[in-house]
Design a protein around this motif. Structure first.
Motif, short mmCIF file in Angstrom:
data_model
loop_
_atom_site.label_atom_id
_atom_site.label_comp_id
_atom_site.label_asym_id
_atom_site.label_seq_id
_atom_site.Cartn_x
_atom_site.Cartn_y
_atom_site.Cartn_z
N SER A 99 0.85 -1.19 0.00
CA SER A 99 0.00 0.00 0.00
C SER A 99 0.89 1.25 0.00
O SER A 99 2.04 1.20 0.41
CB SER A 99 -0.92 0.02 1.22
OG SER A 99 -0.15 0.04 2.41
N VAL A 100 0.33 2.36 -0.46
CA VAL A 100 1.05 3.63 -0.44
C VAL A 100 0.84 4.28 0.92
O VAL A 100 -0.30 4.46 1.36
CB VAL A 100 0.56 4.56 -1.57
CG1 VAL A 100 1.23 5.92 -1.46
CG2 VAL A 100 0.82 3.93 -2.94
N MET A 101 1.95 4.63 1.58
CA MET A 101 1.87 5.21 2.93
C MET A 101 2.59 6.55 2.99
O MET A 101 3.59 6.76 2.29
CB MET A 101 2.54 4.29 3.96
CG MET A 101 1.81 3.01 4.26
SD MET A 101 2.64 2.15 5.62
CE MET A 101 1.67 0.64 5.66
N ALA A 102 2.12 7.42 3.87
CA ALA A 102 2.84 8.66 4.18
C ALA A 102 4.11 8.29 4.95
O ALA A 102 4.11 7.34 5.73
CB ALA A 102 1.98 9.59 5.00
N VAL A 103 5.19 9.05 4.72
CA VAL A 103 6.48 8.69 5.33
C VAL A 103 6.39 8.68 6.86
O VAL A 103 7.10 7.91 7.52
CB VAL A 103 7.60 9.65 4.87
CG1 VAL A 103 7.95 9.42 3.41
CG2 VAL A 103 7.23 11.12 5.11
N ALA A 104 5.51 9.49 7.43
CA ALA A 104 5.38 9.54 8.89
C ALA A 104 4.83 8.23 9.45
O ALA A 104 5.04 7.92 10.63
CB ALA A 104 4.48 10.70 9.30
N ASP A 105 4.14 7.44 8.60
CA ASP A 105 3.53 6.18 9.05
C ASP A 105 4.42 4.98 8.79
O ASP A 105 4.09 3.86 9.21
CB ASP A 105 2.18 5.98 8.35
CG ASP A 105 1.19 7.09 8.68
OD1 ASP A 105 1.24 7.59 9.82
OD2 ASP A 105 0.39 7.45 7.79
N ILE A 106 5.54 5.18 8.10
CA ILE A 106 6.43 4.05 7.76
C ILE A 106 7.28 3.70 8.97
O ILE A 106 7.82 4.58 9.65
CB ILE A 106 7.32 4.41 6.55
CG1 ILE A 106 6.44 4.67 5.32
CG2 ILE A 106 8.31 3.29 6.24
CD1 ILE A 106 7.20 5.20 4.12
#
Length: 706
Positions: A207-214
């Motif tokens: 899935s595509v995630m925002a960098v803050a959630d990685i």
């Protein structure tokens, strides 16, 4: 109770150094704030204590400052022609031109005077509010000087000149803001390098995630032609990656499994799967941005001089203006209107805008440009110091050489002994060592298939600067310098021959005798010789290679590199002593190392320079300057950039003061008018900022001597 909370905010609209100081003071006076420190170059403020964004914006209301959280994306500034302040200037200018045409056909001039007054109010009401507040509180800055001058012009009936002063001052401030925004964009562009989201595989789901959630241990999938959003290690795939944004390297670097990759770099032709190893706030790019912004807060020596000078300069200008306005009419029967007008002109021309901005714009621009070229400079003081360096010392291994030594020879001194046995013993001891040459012995043992991992070495001990020792099956073994052993004439002949070939000799034996010698060679970097030649061309008086290696190997490597002097067989404390001695003879000495070893020598030097800062936390933390790639070619570029920065700062200061002096000389014959005074100040500010922005164009390949 614990320490008050420290929080950092970004500031939008901060362009004036005097306004920055006033804003910092206002924030410190807020209820609940223990302390505040403003970073003008990075446009950030650190607040210790309880303060809301609304409180901070109230403290900056005099300049209409906008406050954002540090992590929030700062909006791009509106186009120059759409900014509210500049629209007011345009309206004021139209009113001025209209009033001037009216004055040509009027008999009594009241209508044109009203038009000029409207122009003054339209373009300068915010200036007046600040100026009058300052007057009440006895604060004297450029807003105060301008307010007094414009009100004085109105009282003398010089409405047209008062309006011209308002407009020209507003234009000057707009240009100052534009130049600071442009300088800061060199860092802002770094913040936009890395994508804000990435394709992540977690628990088998993509899935595509925002960098803050990685999170660490996630798998990032990077398609060809896409940028990497996070730091990590390649676990699958082969490609080339353009690392110019981080290291300044012009050529893409091959990447395959187990290779480290960085956020903000560009993937080439292959699909890569990357194991994420750092959170977004800890990536190399994030650290670079943070350190560069912190560097802009460090005051350079020239900036400290300007700030101290300006502290006394402004009150002196006010006293001179009072003297010119009062002494001739009171004591010499002069005309009051004429001499008060001249005093007002002194106030206007004395505005220290160009002088105050002369240094910070140059420093911010140079540090930002260096970061874009793969050089991290951790403060204006180091930027200036590097330009005056007269001697540079280089660590050998990993700096002048590649730092990846290879075994070239394995000679048995005791012919009856088994070679594999002694290689296994040496590898069993060296696996406990972190010396660069240990890896060469381990690689050679692995290449030959020697079983050394099952051998247990007891009582391991490092013999500083000499080697290592340990006990295997009840026998004590030594691995290190031939000086650890009694060397026969025949063995000495072999050792001397290998050392003359530029190889490092490692001896292996017991307490009784020398058993074998291993020769290890570390290739010199292709860029080292060229970089040192360029440094000599730049006038560096002395280059020195420092190494713990033997004299024969050191002489061979040193001659290939082209250094002036070679110091061999040095312990870490010897390198420190050498740097201290060189500082006495050459005063300013730089030390170039890998940022991990030789830390005392790096710390003792005038400027400590670390090689290969990308991915190396120690180099980023300890060095004054970090060359992000393992490329010494960046060093001559940085020296030239430093010298050009110093040259531009000196030009700016000299020009600013010369313009003021020339204008003051023009007072005596009565040539200095109000509009000419503000035009001179605006022109000086414009020339100083444009001169500083030349540093944006400085590139590694370009000649910076012009």
């Amino acid at each position: 109770m614990g320490e008050p909370q420290l929080k950092i905010y970004r500031i939008e609209g901060l362009s004036c150094a005097n306004c920055a100081a006033k804003f910092e003071k206002n924030v410190k006076e807020l209820q609940g704030v223990e302390d505040a420190k403003l970073n003008f170059g990075a446009s950030k403020i650190s607040v210790q204590g309880a303060a809301t964004i609304a409180d901070l914006e109230k403290a900056g209301a005099f300049e209409n400052l906008k406050i954002r959280d540090e992590d929030a994306r700062v909006s791009k500034p509106e186009p120059f022609w759409k900014q509210k302040a500049n629209i007011k200037v345009l309206i004021s200018a139209i009113l001025l031109v209209f009033s001037w045409f009216l004055s040509k056909g009027e008999a009594d001039g009241w209508l044109s005077a009203a038009g000029y007054a409207a122009a003054i109010l339209a373009g300068g009401y915010s200036l007046f509010i600040t100026g009058i507040q300052n007057l009440v509180r006895f604060r004297f800055d450029m807003h105060t000087l301008m307010t007094v001058a414009i009100i004085g012009a109105a009282f003398l009936g010089e409405w047209a000149e008062g309006a011209a002063v308002v407009i020209l001052f507003a234009i000057s401030e707009a240009l100052e803001k534009y130049s600071m925004d442009k300088a800061r964009r060199s860092i802002g562009s770094l913040m936009d390098i890395a994508p804000k989201e990435a394709l992540i595989r977690r628990d088998g789901v993509e899935s595509v995630m925002a960098v803050a959630d990685i999170r660490t241990e996630d798998i990032m999938i990077v398609k060809p032609g896409k940028k990497l959003a996070m730091d990590g290690v390649v676990v699958r795939g082969t490609s080339t990656v353009n690392q110019a944004a981080i290291t300044g390297e012009s050529m893409p670097v091959p990447k395959t499994e187990a290779d480290e990759v960085f956020a903000g770099t560009l993937n080439g032709e292959g699909l890569l799967e990357v194991l994420v190893t750092k959170l977004v706030k800890d990536t190399t790019l994030s650290k670079i941005i943070h350190l560069v912004e912190e560097a802009q807060a460090e005051r350079a020596p020239s900036q400290a001089f300007v700030d101290k000078f300006a502290k006394y300069y402004t009150p002196a200008i006010i006293l001179i203006a009072l003297g010119i306005g009062l002494i001739p009419p009171v004591f010499l029967n002069g005309d009051w209107s004429e001499w008060i007008y001249r005093g007002l002109a002194v106030l206007v021309v004395g505005c220290p805008c160009a002088l105050v901005i002369s240094t910070p714009v140059a420093i911010v621009t140079a540090i930002g440009n260096a970061a874009k070229n793969g050089v991290l400079i951790k403060g204006g003081v180091y930027l200036e110091e590097l330009g005056s360096i007269s001697a540079i010392a280089f660590d050998k291994t990993g700096t002048l050489t590649k730092g990846v030594p290879q075994v070239t020879d394995f000679l048995m001194i005791a012919e009856q002994e088994n070679q594999e046995k002694w290689l296994a013993a040496a590898a069993a001891l060296e696996k406990n060592s972190d010396h660069p040459l240990a890896s060469a012995i381990l690689r050679e043992a692995d290449r030959r298939g020697t079983d050394y991992r099952s051998i247990k070495a007891d009582y391991f001990q490092s013999l500083t600067g000499k080697g290592i020792r340990g006990e295997i099956d009840g026998m004590v073994y030594f691995v290190g310098s031939p000086k650890l052993f009694h060397v026969t004439d025949e063995a000495d002949e072999h050792i001397s021959r290998l050392q003359k070939e530029g190889k490092t000799v490692i001896a292996i034996g017991t307490e009784e005798s020398l058993k074998a010698v291993i020769a290890v060679a570390d290739e010199i970097r292709e860029s080292s010789k060229e970089a040192i030649r360029k440094l000599h061309d730049l006038g560096i008086q002395k280059t020195i290679m420092l190494t713990g290696d033997n004299e024969g190997t050191a002489q061979t490597i040193g001659r290939k590199a082209g250094v002036h002097a070679i110091e061999s067989e040095l312990l870490p404390e010897d390198k420190l002593t050498f740097i201290k001695q060189e500082k006495i003879s050459h005063q300013k000495v730089a030390m170039v190392g890998d940022g991990v070893n030789d830390a005392p020598a790096l710390a003792a030097s005038t400027v400590g320079i670390a090689m290969g800062g990308a991915g190396t936390d120690t180099a980023l933390e300890t060095a004054d300057i970090a060359l992000m790639a393992d490329d010494l070619q960046k060093l001559p570029f940085t020296v030239k950039l430093s010298r050009k920065t110093i040259r531009i700062i000196k030009q700016n200061i000299s020009f600013s003061l010369a313009i003021k002096l020339l204008a003051l000389i023009m007072i005596a014959p009565g040539w200095l008018t109000l509009w000419l005074a503000i035009f001179a100040d605006m022109g000086a500010t414009l020339i100083v900022t444009l001169n500083s922005l030349r540093l944006l164009k400085a590139e590694e390949q370009r000649d910076l001597s012009k």
